[in-house]
Motif scaffolding. Sequence first.
Motif, PDB file in Angstrom:
ATOM      1  N   TYR A   1      -7.089   3.820  -7.094  1.00 47.49           N
ATOM      2  CA  TYR A   1      -7.355   2.486  -6.564  1.00 47.49           C
ATOM      3  C   TYR A   1      -8.703   1.943  -7.046  1.00 47.49           C
ATOM      4  O   TYR A   1      -9.567   2.696  -7.498  1.00 47.49           O
TER       5      TYR A   1
ATOM      6  N   GLU B   1     -10.973  -1.294  -2.949  1.00 44.14           N
ATOM      7  CA  GLU B   1      -9.933  -0.794  -2.041  1.00 44.14           C
ATOM      8  C   GLU B   1     -10.361   0.527  -1.415  1.00 44.14           C
ATOM      9  O   GLU B   1     -10.137   0.771  -0.226  1.00 44.14           O
TER      10      GLU B   1
ATOM     11  N   GLN C   1      -7.259   8.669  -3.928  1.00 38.70           N
ATOM     12  CA  GLN C   1      -8.069   7.454  -3.962  1.00 38.70           C
ATOM     13  C   GLN C   1      -8.474   7.071  -5.385  1.00 38.70           C
ATOM     14  O   GLN C   1      -8.831   5.920  -5.645  1.00 38.70           O
TER      15      GLN C   1
ATOM     16  N   TRP D   1     -11.993   1.518   6.927  1.00 36.74           N
ATOM     17  CA  TRP D   1     -10.859   1.499   7.862  1.00 36.74           C
ATOM     18  C   TRP D   1     -10.806   2.798   8.641  1.00 36.74           C
ATOM     19  O   TRP D   1     -10.567   2.811   9.860  1.00 36.74           O
ATOM     20  N   GLN D   2     -11.048   3.915   7.963  1.00 37.69           N
ATOM     21  CA  GLN D   2     -11.072   5.204   8.651  1.00 37.69           C
ATOM     22  C   GLN D   2     -12.211   5.272   9.662  1.00 37.69           C
ATOM     23  O   GLN D   2     -12.035   5.739  10.785  1.00 37.69           O
TER      24      GLN D   2
ATOM     25  N   ALA E   1     -10.741   1.361   2.441  1.00 33.04           N
ATOM     26  CA  ALA E   1     -10.012   2.494   3.027  1.00 33.04           C
ATOM     27  C   ALA E   1     -10.954   3.378   3.835  1.00 33.04           C
ATOM     28  O   ALA E   1     -10.630   3.797   4.953  1.00 33.04           O
ATOM     29  N   ASN E   2     -12.120   3.648   3.288  1.00 35.65           N
ATOM     30  CA  ASN E   2     -13.094   4.490   3.993  1.00 35.65           C
ATOM     31  C   ASN E   2     -13.637   3.790   5.232  1.00 35.65           C
ATOM     32  O   ASN E   2     -13.857   4.422   6.275  1.00 35.65           O
TER      33      ASN E   2
ATOM     34  N   TRP F   1      -2.320   6.880  -1.516  1.00 37.72           N
ATOM     35  CA  TRP F   1      -3.282   7.427  -0.547  1.00 37.72           C
ATOM     36  C   TRP F   1      -2.890   6.999   0.858  1.00 37.72           C
ATOM     37  O   TRP F   1      -2.928   7.799   1.791  1.00 37.72           O
ATOM     38  N   TRP F   2      -2.498   5.759   1.008  1.00 34.72           N
ATOM     39  CA  TRP F   2      -2.146   5.248   2.328  1.00 34.72           C
ATOM     40  C   TRP F   2      -0.923   5.964   2.892  1.00 34.72           C
ATOM     41  O   TRP F   2      -0.877   6.295   4.076  1.00 34.72           O
TER      42      TRP F   2
ATOM     43  N   ARG G   1       0.795  -1.228   0.000  1.00 39.43           N
ATOM     44  CA  ARG G   1       0.000   0.000   0.000  1.00 39.43           C
ATOM     45  C   ARG G   1       0.832   1.285   0.000  1.00 39.43           C
ATOM     46  O   ARG G   1       0.273   2.367  -0.112  1.00 39.43           O
TER      47      ARG G   1
END
Length: 356
Positions: free
Chosen positions: A232, A236, A229, A243-244, A240-241, A128-129, A103
């Motif tokens: 991706y 993904e 973003q 995960w936030q 990611a969203n 992004w990561w 990532r």
Amino acid sequence: MLRPLALWLLLVATATVVVVDCAVLTENGMPILWSQTAGQLTDLPIQDGVLVPNPWHYQHRMSLYRLLIAATDPYMGFMGTNATDSPIWGLPLQLGWMLTSGRLADPTGVSACGVETGDRMCISTQSWWACVNYHFSVIPFLSAAQQGFFGESVSMQVPEGVTDYCTTYADCATRFPDLVTKWDAFYQGLKAASVSDASDLEKKDHVLGLYWEAHQASMGASASCVARQSYYSSTEVSFANSWQTSADYIAAVYFQSSLDKSVMFMSPLPSRVLREGDSAPNIADLSTEENHSLYIFSWMRSMNTVLGGSLVRLWRGSMCSITTREKGRGLLEQILLNPSFVPSTFLSIITSSTSC
């Protein structure tokens, strides 16, 4: 009918959590390449008396964490008896996972930055990561330096032509004033707590509260990364969203993200970048634990969206004392780490809970 807190206790007491390492988080019990990072400030580049790390090189960025933990550990005695009880340990583990899962690599495919066949230690400015992590590594380090933990002036290197990353404390404070203020408050509170007459439990709860306020400020400031973003897959981006969003629940319980506890919670994270067509919990080349974590992250975010944000608000409202936060940590452990846990149980507990 069981009261909410009693139900939490019953769940924690009777459920079994089985954790299988999926994501690669450690080497010899430490974050990835920890032994190859700077053990002291002078191991990093210095120009004209100013420390100038290169945060776009993995070992330099990981070095910031090693130096930060070493500088703050003398004030962390109330966190526990282990040398790895500091909540900051969760951050280098997260960076290591980003490296091993691919990532931090260039998502555009234009360069070989961060890819296995290219410069593996390169961190792409287009990732992004990596952009999000910048707000959890560089900015907290600059804040710590400003608060006197290093006694050195610091200025970060930046690739030629890249202008959307701050490189000094003053620059970051101008671009992200709330974020820098929150990290400053954490370090100031840590120093004050270390000499306070309060109990260790009270000091720990207070400092963890300050830490997670700063953590969430970093997450909020990472909105500046959103354009990246587009490189991706939609799968993904959705992860990611989610995960936030999961950080909202973890922050509310003042999770003590020590080395051991962070490994436990991060082990089920997906070990590769997700592709179009990946659909948890049925991604064939990911483990049961990875599929479960992806499914739970998605469920928690979508359910909160359906409820107009009230799920997160109810959760925060119920995490209003040291006791309820302790119960909340147990409940999160079950929903995130126990594949047999039924998500609707979490919803029923939260919606039946009342604020303090």
